[in-house]
Design an enzyme around this catalytic site. Structure first.
Site, PDB file in Angstrom:
ATOM      1  N   ASP A  36       0.843  -1.198   0.000  1.00 44.33           N
ATOM      2  CA  ASP A  36       0.000   0.000   0.000  1.00 44.33           C
ATOM      3  C   ASP A  36       0.881   1.252   0.000  1.00 44.33           C
ATOM      4  O   ASP A  36       1.887   1.321   0.719  1.00 44.33           O
ATOM      5  CB  ASP A  36      -0.915  -0.005   1.234  1.00 44.33           C
ATOM      6  CG  ASP A  36      -2.081   0.949   1.088  1.00 44.33           C
ATOM      7  OD1 ASP A  36      -3.223   0.483   0.977  1.00 44.33           O
ATOM      8  OD2 ASP A  36      -1.837   2.191   1.086  1.00 44.33           O
ATOM      9  N   ILE A  37       0.494   2.236  -0.792  1.00 46.96           N
ATOM     10  CA  ILE A  37       1.291   3.456  -0.916  1.00 46.96           C
ATOM     11  C   ILE A  37       1.242   4.294   0.366  1.00 46.96           C
ATOM     12  O   ILE A  37       2.133   5.111   0.618  1.00 46.96           O
ATOM     13  CB  ILE A  37       0.786   4.278  -2.134  1.00 46.96           C
ATOM     14  CG1 ILE A  37       1.878   5.201  -2.648  1.00 46.96           C
ATOM     15  CG2 ILE A  37      -0.496   5.032  -1.816  1.00 46.96           C
ATOM     16  CD1 ILE A  37       1.559   5.820  -4.001  1.00 46.96           C
ATOM     17  N   ASN A  85     -12.907  -3.558   2.342  1.00 50.11           N
ATOM     18  CA  ASN A  85     -13.872  -2.481   2.551  1.00 50.11           C
ATOM     19  C   ASN A  85     -14.851  -2.438   1.378  1.00 50.11           C
ATOM     20  O   ASN A  85     -14.458  -2.645   0.225  1.00 50.11           O
ATOM     21  CB  ASN A  85     -13.139  -1.141   2.672  1.00 50.11           C
ATOM     22  CG  ASN A  85     -12.215  -1.101   3.873  1.00 50.11           C
ATOM     23  OD1 ASN A  85     -12.513  -1.695   4.912  1.00 50.11           O
ATOM     24  ND2 ASN A  85     -11.085  -0.429   3.758  1.00 50.11           N
ATOM     25  N   SER A 111     -12.142   3.368  -0.894  1.00 48.24           N
ATOM     26  CA  SER A 111     -11.793   4.554  -1.689  1.00 48.24           C
ATOM     27  C   SER A 111     -11.401   4.212  -3.121  1.00 48.24           C
ATOM     28  O   SER A 111     -11.417   5.091  -3.982  1.00 48.24           O
ATOM     29  CB  SER A 111     -10.650   5.323  -1.017  1.00 48.24           C
ATOM     30  OG  SER A 111      -9.498   4.506  -0.895  1.00 48.24           O
ATOM     31  N   HIS A 166     -10.268  -5.350  -3.365  1.00 44.14           N
ATOM     32  CA  HIS A 166      -8.935  -5.588  -2.811  1.00 44.14           C
ATOM     33  C   HIS A 166      -9.037  -6.065  -1.375  1.00 44.14           C
ATOM     34  O   HIS A 166      -9.919  -5.637  -0.629  1.00 44.14           O
ATOM     35  CB  HIS A 166      -8.050  -4.329  -2.878  1.00 44.14           C
ATOM     36  CG  HIS A 166      -8.695  -3.080  -2.381  1.00 44.14           C
ATOM     37  ND1 HIS A 166      -9.651  -2.397  -3.100  1.00 44.14           N
ATOM     38  CD2 HIS A 166      -8.538  -2.389  -1.218  1.00 44.14           C
ATOM     39  CE1 HIS A 166     -10.040  -1.332  -2.413  1.00 44.14           C
ATOM     40  NE2 HIS A 166      -9.388  -1.318  -1.262  1.00 44.14           N
ATOM     41  N   LEU A 167      -8.130  -6.959  -1.009  1.00 42.54           N
ATOM     42  CA  LEU A 167      -7.965  -7.357   0.380  1.00 42.54           C
ATOM     43  C   LEU A 167      -6.782  -6.595   0.936  1.00 42.54           C
ATOM     44  O   LEU A 167      -5.736  -6.515   0.294  1.00 42.54           O
ATOM     45  CB  LEU A 167      -7.675  -8.864   0.483  1.00 42.54           C
ATOM     46  CG  LEU A 167      -8.692  -9.828  -0.132  1.00 42.54           C
ATOM     47  CD1 LEU A 167      -8.228 -11.272   0.091  1.00 42.54           C
ATOM     48  CD2 LEU A 167     -10.078  -9.619   0.458  1.00 42.54           C
ATOM     49  N   HIS A 168      -6.963  -6.018   2.113  1.00 38.82           N
ATOM     50  CA  HIS A 168      -5.833  -5.429   2.840  1.00 38.82           C
ATOM     51  C   HIS A 168      -5.245  -6.522   3.733  1.00 38.82           C
ATOM     52  O   HIS A 168      -5.983  -7.155   4.492  1.00 38.82           O
ATOM     53  CB  HIS A 168      -6.288  -4.305   3.770  1.00 38.82           C
ATOM     54  CG  HIS A 168      -6.859  -3.098   3.097  1.00 38.82           C
ATOM     55  ND1 HIS A 168      -6.138  -1.931   2.930  1.00 38.82           N
ATOM     56  CD2 HIS A 168      -8.085  -2.852   2.571  1.00 38.82           C
ATOM     57  CE1 HIS A 168      -6.895  -1.019   2.336  1.00 38.82           C
ATOM     58  NE2 HIS A 168      -8.090  -1.559   2.101  1.00 38.82           N
TER      59      HIS A 168
HETATM   60  P1  5GP Z   1      -9.728   1.282   0.404  1.00 40.10           P
HETATM   61  O1  5GP Z   1      -9.817   2.582   1.137  1.00 40.10           O
HETATM   62  O2  5GP Z   1     -10.406   1.378  -0.952  1.00 40.10           O
HETATM   63  O3  5GP Z   1     -10.167   0.081   1.179  1.00 40.10           O
HETATM   64  O4  5GP Z   1      -8.183   1.029   0.145  1.00 40.10           O
HETATM   65  C1  5GP Z   1      -7.493   1.583  -0.923  1.00 40.10           C
HETATM   66  C2  5GP Z   1      -6.038   1.570  -0.579  1.00 40.10           C
HETATM   67  O5  5GP Z   1      -5.300   1.816  -1.765  1.00 40.10           O
HETATM   68  C3  5GP Z   1      -5.619   2.660   0.415  1.00 40.10           C
HETATM   69  O6  5GP Z   1      -5.067   2.049   1.576  1.00 40.10           O
HETATM   70  C4  5GP Z   1      -4.609   3.498  -0.344  1.00 40.10           C
HETATM   71  O7  5GP Z   1      -3.539   3.932   0.447  1.00 40.10           O
HETATM   72  C5  5GP Z   1      -4.166   2.548  -1.457  1.00 40.10           C
HETATM   73  N1  5GP Z   1      -3.751   3.201  -2.678  1.00 40.10           N
HETATM   74  C6  5GP Z   1      -4.394   4.211  -3.327  1.00 40.10           C
HETATM   75  N2  5GP Z   1      -3.736   4.543  -4.444  1.00 40.10           N
HETATM   76  C7  5GP Z   1      -2.640   3.737  -4.514  1.00 40.10           C
HETATM   77  C8  5GP Z   1      -1.565   3.621  -5.432  1.00 40.10           C
HETATM   78  O8  5GP Z   1      -1.486   4.315  -6.442  1.00 40.10           O
HETATM   79  N3  5GP Z   1      -0.629   2.672  -5.179  1.00 40.10           N
HETATM   80  C9  5GP Z   1      -0.684   1.866  -4.066  1.00 40.10           C
HETATM   81  N4  5GP Z   1       0.295   0.971  -3.902  1.00 40.10           N
HETATM   82  N5  5GP Z   1      -1.682   1.949  -3.163  1.00 40.10           N
HETATM   83  C10 5GP Z   1      -2.647   2.882  -3.386  1.00 40.10           C
END
Ligand code: 5GP
Length: 112
Positions: free
Chosen positions: A28-29, A85, A93, A98-100
């Site tokens: 994750d970035i 999420n 977001s 995706h799975l974290h």
């Molecule tokens: P969500 O909030 O949808 O569950 O998780 C999305 C995740 O994607 C966030 O934790 C965010 O930091 C990560 N993310 C967003 N844009 C990028 C990107 O361009 N590269 C990477 N590696 N992670 C990203």
């Protein structure tokens, strides 16, 4: 097109820790834990809420790859969390399933 589709297509870079024909895992970035990896299908699906019976094999593979990545990154002994999420209230977001994988620190429950 979501940012994750651009990672799948190689248009933007990512720190990839696992990849096969069906899924990718990359760091994750904006990590919220010492180890924070995202595991995504290469097929375009918005979230688990959009999954249909034909996605069953992909979903199982996604979870098994998450467990393998966690093992390979040394998280298994101490434990870790896998989260997905869904939608606005779920905190999603990026509109691509995706799975974290979160590890390396104690997780609280319930989540905030
Ligand atoms: P969500 O909030 O949808 O569950 O998780 C999305 C995740 O994607 C966030 O934790 C965010 O930091 C990560 N993310 C967003 N844009 C990028 C990107 O361009 N590269 C990477 N590696 N992670 C990203």
């Amino acid at each position: 097109m979501s940012i994750f589709q651009k990672i799948i297509d190689g248009e933007i870079g990512a720190d990839i820790v696992y990849e096969d024909g069906r899924v990718m895992a990359f760091r994750d970035i904006n990590p919220v834990a010492p180890v924070h990896v995202l595991v995504i299908p290469k097929s375009a699906i918005v979230s688990v809420a959009a999954a249909v019976p034909e996605d069953e094999l992909m979903l199982g593979h996604l979870m098994l790859v998450a467990a393998k990545v966690a093992r390979d990154l040394g998280l298994e002994e101490q434990g870790y969390r896998i989260v997905t999420n869904v939608g606005a209230l779920g905190g999603q977001s990026v509109p691509h399933l995706h799975l974290h994988i979160l590890g390396g620190r104690a997780m609280s429950w319930p989540p905030g």
